[in-house]
Design a protein around this motif. Structure first.
Motif, PDB file in Angstrom:
ATOM      1  N   ASN A 133       8.820   8.578 -66.290  1.00 44.69           N
ATOM      2  CA  ASN A 133       8.489   7.380 -67.055  1.00 44.69           C
ATOM      3  C   ASN A 133       6.999   7.172 -67.254  1.00 44.69           C
ATOM      4  OD1 ASN A 133      10.819   6.166 -68.021  1.00 44.69           O
ATOM      5  ND2 ASN A 133      11.322   5.264 -66.040  1.00 44.69           N
ATOM      6  N   ARG A 272       9.846   8.631 -71.249  1.00 44.00           N
ATOM      7  CA  ARG A 272      10.171   7.295 -71.753  1.00 44.00           C
ATOM      8  C   ARG A 272       9.826   7.234 -73.237  1.00 44.00           C
ATOM      9  NH1 ARG A 272       9.111   1.374 -69.293  1.00 44.00           N
ATOM     10  NH2 ARG A 272       8.761   0.177 -71.203  1.00 44.00           N
ATOM     11  N   GLU A 274       9.640   4.537 -76.452  1.00 43.17           N
ATOM     12  CA  GLU A 274       9.560   3.092 -76.645  1.00 43.17           C
ATOM     13  C   GLU A 274       9.149   2.781 -78.074  1.00 43.17           C
ATOM     14  OE1 GLU A 274       6.829  -0.582 -74.905  1.00 43.17           O
ATOM     15  OE2 GLU A 274       7.359   1.087 -73.575  1.00 43.17           O
ATOM     16  N   ASP A 312      14.594   7.533 -70.956  1.00 39.86           N
ATOM     17  CA  ASP A 312      14.805   6.097 -71.086  1.00 39.86           C
ATOM     18  C   ASP A 312      14.259   5.620 -72.418  1.00 39.86           C
ATOM     19  OD1 ASP A 312      15.942   5.982 -68.589  1.00 39.86           O
ATOM     20  OD2 ASP A 312      14.165   5.178 -67.589  1.00 39.86           O
ATOM     21  N   TYR A 314      13.525   2.148 -74.989  1.00 39.15           N
ATOM     22  CA  TYR A 314      13.318   0.706 -75.006  1.00 39.15           C
ATOM     23  C   TYR A 314      13.068   0.211 -76.430  1.00 39.15           C
ATOM     24  CZ  TYR A 314      12.651   0.731 -69.901  1.00 39.15           C
ATOM     25  OH  TYR A 314      12.824   0.867 -68.545  1.00 39.15           O
ATOM     26  N   TYR A 315      13.790  -0.813 -76.849  1.00 39.05           N
ATOM     27  CA  TYR A 315      13.477  -1.675 -77.990  1.00 39.05           C
ATOM     28  C   TYR A 315      13.738  -1.053 -79.363  1.00 39.05           C
ATOM     29  CZ  TYR A 315      10.779  -3.453 -74.012  1.00 39.05           C
ATOM     30  OH  TYR A 315      10.389  -3.850 -72.754  1.00 39.05           O
ATOM     31  N   TYR A 338      17.592   0.383 -73.179  1.00 39.61           N
ATOM     32  CA  TYR A 338      17.388  -1.010 -72.805  1.00 39.61           C
ATOM     33  C   TYR A 338      16.986  -1.854 -74.010  1.00 39.61           C
ATOM     34  CZ  TYR A 338      17.103   0.957 -68.065  1.00 39.61           C
ATOM     35  OH  TYR A 338      17.358   1.630 -66.897  1.00 39.61           O
ATOM     36  N   ASP A 339      17.682  -2.949 -74.209  1.00 44.31           N
ATOM     37  CA  ASP A 339      17.238  -4.081 -75.033  1.00 44.31           C
ATOM     38  C   ASP A 339      16.839  -3.690 -76.453  1.00 44.31           C
ATOM     39  OD1 ASP A 339      17.556  -5.456 -72.640  1.00 44.31           O
ATOM     40  OD2 ASP A 339      15.458  -5.161 -72.081  1.00 44.31           O
TER      41      ASP A 339
END
Length: 433
Positions: A133, A272, A274, A312, A314-315, A338-339
């Motif tokens: 990450n 990660r 994002e 991972d 995100y968003y 996530y999210d």
């Protein structure tokens, strides 16, 4: 066999094979525990049997995902890293493919890589690897776009002169043997398409001719990718089972050889991903901004034998994974979404979305999705979701669009997992599975 029995059998199979967060004990005449502790599968009166779901994932799960040697190491630069990262990919794409089938892995060292556009992998044998990450690919674009696109320029070539009709009086669910017309040229090792072609009677009997649904036979014609493992006269044994019965009352079928032109041996791991987004008009974390990166990793139809592990996301507005129809033999492992940030409505917040076939999702997690473990129209099984979980789902998880076949949900922890006739929901989905 009457079509109503077939519907009942398929729905019973799906419900038997799926689990939820509620623990319960269930018995079935189709499956029992033998004296040696192993599961015993018993065909029903029509020969339908619980299928073998092992033929999915990278290399058909016959080989482990490799740890590919690093051939190039990259560090983040100040500002926009789009050219920096894409140049690394193109540099490795220009290298020769080694005996192991790979050009090599690119190691992205810890740091934040701001990226303003699409990253593309269009060659065989390339792996993107981070240092966990602490390696962050940050999508900075301000339009909807898929962040990492994977796929070559060519798909498969059907050898139409090899096509032969399937002549069995009935091909049950879960079997791996079919009988073709005589004079065929199939041999062990051939890659083939099992093409199931339904008729209007099938659609009418399922009720999918209703106003607002209006399926047509050509729309529900599905080609299943298989490999021939044995030939005995006109009897062909395939490497994965039939997962939609072939009853001449309702469908015909053919078998055709194909040549595979897709890229392969591509992986993304240990990082990660994002998406940046505008927080207006809500508080941070509750935005409905739609002008930012959409799918983190998008596989086109022109890819087979690939993986994503320990990634991972995100968003992103859509989700972490979007696999196109006909992409095949892909493993998504130990990865989390996530999210997602977008409006909460159709076509958004699908953390793990699959239209491909022979796909394995293993040990994955999604938070805040609408349809988190989703299959689309005509998804051609076998496809497996195993040991996956969701949290805070905004709608049901599970098959979502039209007529997904041969989908196994095994040890799934989720608030809602549905296998259903969605009727006119969405764009008139009808039977989702």
């Amino acid at each position: 066999m009457k079509i109503t029995k077939k519907k009942e059998f398929i729905l019973t199979m799906l419900l038997f094979l799926s689990t939820s967060s509620v623990a319960f004990t269930q018995t079935s005449t189709l499956v029992a525990v033998g004296s040696d502790g192993r599961l015993v599968y018993t065909p029903d009166s029509n020969g339908n049997i619980v299928p073998d779901f092992s033929g999915v994932g990278y290399k058909n799960s016959e080989e482990p995902i490799p740890m590919v040697p690093v051939v190039l190491t990259v560090s983040a630069v100040s500002g926009d890293n789009t050219a920096n990262v894409q140049l690394a990919i193109e540099t490795v794409a220009a290298m020769a493919i080694q005996a192991n089938g790979f050009r090599g892995a690119i190691l992205f060292q810890s740091g934040t890589y701001e990226i303003s556009g699409v990253l593309t992998i269009s060659a065989t044998g390339i792996v993107l690897r981070g240092q966990g990450n602490s390696t962050i690919f940050l999508a900075k674009g301000t339009t909807q776009y898929d962040f990492i696109e994977i796929g070559g320029s060519s798909y498969i070539t059907e050898e139409t002169t090899s096509t032969r009709g399937i002549v069995d009086s009935y091909v049950p669910y879960g079997v791996d043997e079919i009988t073709v017309e005589s004079g065929h040229t199939f041999s062990s090792g051939d890659q083939v398409l099992l093409h199931r072609i339904p008729n209007q009677t099938w659609i009418d009997t399922l009720g999918m001719n209703a106003s607002g649904i209006n399926w047509t036979p050509s729309q529900r014609s599905i080609k299943f990718q298989r490999r021939v493992v044995a030939v005995n006269g006109d009897t062909i044994t395939l490497d994965a089972p039939v997962v939609d019965p072939i009853d001449p009352q309702y469908a015909t079928a053919t078998l055709t050889k194909f040549t595979d032109n897709r890229i392969n041996n591509v992986g993304i791991e240990n990082m990660r991903l994002e998406s940046d987004y505008d927080t207006y008009p809500h508080l941070p974390g509750a935005s409905s901004d739609e002008n930012h990166a959409w799918a983190a990793i998008a596989f086109s139809a022109n890819i087979r034998d690939a993986w994503v592990r320990s990634v991972d996301g995100y968003y992103f507005g859509y989700g972490l994974i979007d696999i196109a129809d006909n992409a095949a033999f892909i493993t998504i492992e130990a990865s989390n979404m996530y999210d997602p940030v977008s409006i909460t409505t159709g076509g958004r917040k699908y953390p793990f979305s699959n239209d491909g076939q022979r796909i394995l999702f293993k040990d994955c997690f999604a938070r805040g999705g609408r349809h988190s473990l989703e299959t689309g129209s005509n998804t051609a099984g076998p496809v497996v979701f195993t040991n996956c979980s969701t949290q805070g789902s905004l709608a049901d998880d599970g098959p979502h669009h039209r007529w997904s076949t041969g989908i196994l949900y095994d040890n799934i922890q989720t608030e809602r997992l549905n296998f259903q006739n969605r009727g006119t929901s969405g764009t008139g989905h009808g039977w989702a599975a």
